[in-house]
Design a protein around this motif. Structure first.
Motif, PDB file in Angstrom:
ATOM      1  N   ASP A  86       0.840  -1.194   0.000  1.00  0.00           N
ATOM      2  CA  ASP A  86       0.000   0.000   0.000  1.00  0.00           C
ATOM      3  C   ASP A  86       0.880   1.252   0.000  1.00  0.00           C
ATOM      4  O   ASP A  86       2.110   1.155   0.142  1.00  0.00           O
ATOM      5  CB  ASP A  86      -0.979  -0.017   1.177  1.00  0.00           C
ATOM      6  N   PRO A  87       0.293   2.445  -0.160  1.00  0.00           N
ATOM      7  CA  PRO A  87       1.099   3.665  -0.224  1.00  0.00           C
ATOM      8  C   PRO A  87       2.014   3.860   0.984  1.00  0.00           C
ATOM      9  O   PRO A  87       3.172   4.258   0.830  1.00  0.00           O
ATOM     10  CB  PRO A  87       0.039   4.773  -0.309  1.00  0.00           C
ATOM     11  N   ALA A  88       1.505   3.584   2.182  1.00  0.00           N
ATOM     12  CA  ALA A  88       2.314   3.778   3.388  1.00  0.00           C
ATOM     13  C   ALA A  88       3.543   2.878   3.371  1.00  0.00           C
ATOM     14  O   ALA A  88       4.646   3.296   3.745  1.00  0.00           O
ATOM     15  CB  ALA A  88       1.479   3.506   4.635  1.00  0.00           C
ATOM     16  N   GLU A  89       3.358   1.636   2.934  1.00  0.00           N
ATOM     17  CA  GLU A  89       4.493   0.700   2.878  1.00  0.00           C
ATOM     18  C   GLU A  89       5.516   1.148   1.841  1.00  0.00           C
ATOM     19  O   GLU A  89       6.740   1.052   2.078  1.00  0.00           O
ATOM     20  CB  GLU A  89       3.979  -0.700   2.540  1.00  0.00           C
ATOM     21  N   LEU A  90       5.045   1.635   0.713  1.00  0.00           N
ATOM     22  CA  LEU A  90       5.965   2.086  -0.323  1.00  0.00           C
ATOM     23  C   LEU A  90       6.739   3.325   0.127  1.00  0.00           C
ATOM     24  O   LEU A  90       7.947   3.430  -0.105  1.00  0.00           O
ATOM     25  CB  LEU A  90       5.202   2.370  -1.616  1.00  0.00           C
ATOM     26  N   ILE A  91       6.051   4.247   0.766  1.00  0.00           N
ATOM     27  CA  ILE A  91       6.731   5.451   1.249  1.00  0.00           C
ATOM     28  C   ILE A  91       7.737   5.088   2.339  1.00  0.00           C
ATOM     29  O   ILE A  91       8.847   5.639   2.388  1.00  0.00           O
ATOM     30  CB  ILE A  91       5.703   6.484   1.756  1.00  0.00           C
TER      31      ILE A  91
END
Length: 227
Positions: free
Chosen positions: A7-12
């Motif tokens: 998800d976005p949080a994991e990628l960031i």
């Protein structure tokens, strides 16, 4: 391990692990906005994008982050066929760096959002106007199957905005003109003609754009390739 399900949080969070203070300082020297940058090179961001795969909904979420690398990752993982004109307009409202603009322009060209070119060109904001001419340059180079008439129809926009002296606009206008001229023999003549016209302009910026384009379009290697 990051992947298509990230998800976005994991990628960031993964991007944060790649942070480089030294690279941030180097980017600033190239005019890249580094206030919210992690100092990750484009090839390394593209490597993350390859692992994450395309996911348009997730890309729109990544774009909401003010972090430079998250926005580049959004551009690299968005799905061109799903990108709408309104989404592109909303993203353009956030443009604050030439490299973000140029990456976005590639996506917009792939998505065939050509209707935005005259709209962006008419916009007074420096980076939005740059997007129009970055799109023209990208289309001239990458859309090999596009009718030359479509490409040549953008020459009047180049002429109309050749007097915009702002650095990131004038360089993009010049880039667009040179790219059209180098596309093929059919585009060469009209582009060179405009370049020669601008080279004689009383306006300093238009004159630079024209003279620089004439110089590149007169190169022996290019002329040999276009024969």
């Amino acid at each position: 391990m990051i992947g298509p399900s990230s998800d976005p949080a994991e990628l960031i969070a993964h991007l944060e692990t790649l942070r480089s203070e030294e690279a941030i300082a180097g980017m600033a020297r190239f005019g890249i906005v580094t206030g919210r940058a992690l100092g990750i090179s484009n090839p390394n961001i593209r490597a993350v994008a390859r692992l994450a795969k395309r996911d348009h909904a997730r890309a729109t979420q990544l774009w909401q982050s003010p972090i430079r690398e998250a926005r580049l990752l959004a551009l690299y993982t968005a799905e061109p066929k799903r990108l709408t004109v309104d989404e592109a307009r909303n993203w353009a409202d956030d443009f604050n760096s030439w490299e973000i603009v140029d990456c976005a322009a590639d996506l917009f060209v792939e998505a065939r959002l050509d209707e935005l070119i005259p709209e962006f060109a008419a916009n007074e904001r420096e980076f939005v106007r740059r997007a129009a001419f970055a799109m023209i340059a990208g289309a001239a180079v990458h859309r090999k199957d596009e009718a030359d008439a479509t490409i040549l129809a953008w020459l009047p926009l180049i002429e109309a905005h050749s007097g915009d002296s702002r650095n990131f606009v004038s360089k993009a206008v010049n880039w667009a003109l040179r790219s059209i001229g180098k596309r093929n023999r059919a585009c060469y003549g009209p582009a060179l003609g405009l370049a020669e016209l601008l080279a004689e302009s009383p306006d300093k910026t238009a004159r630079w754009i024209g003279r620089d384009a004439v110089r590149e379009l007169s190169g022996e290697k290019l002329l040999a390739r276009l024969k």
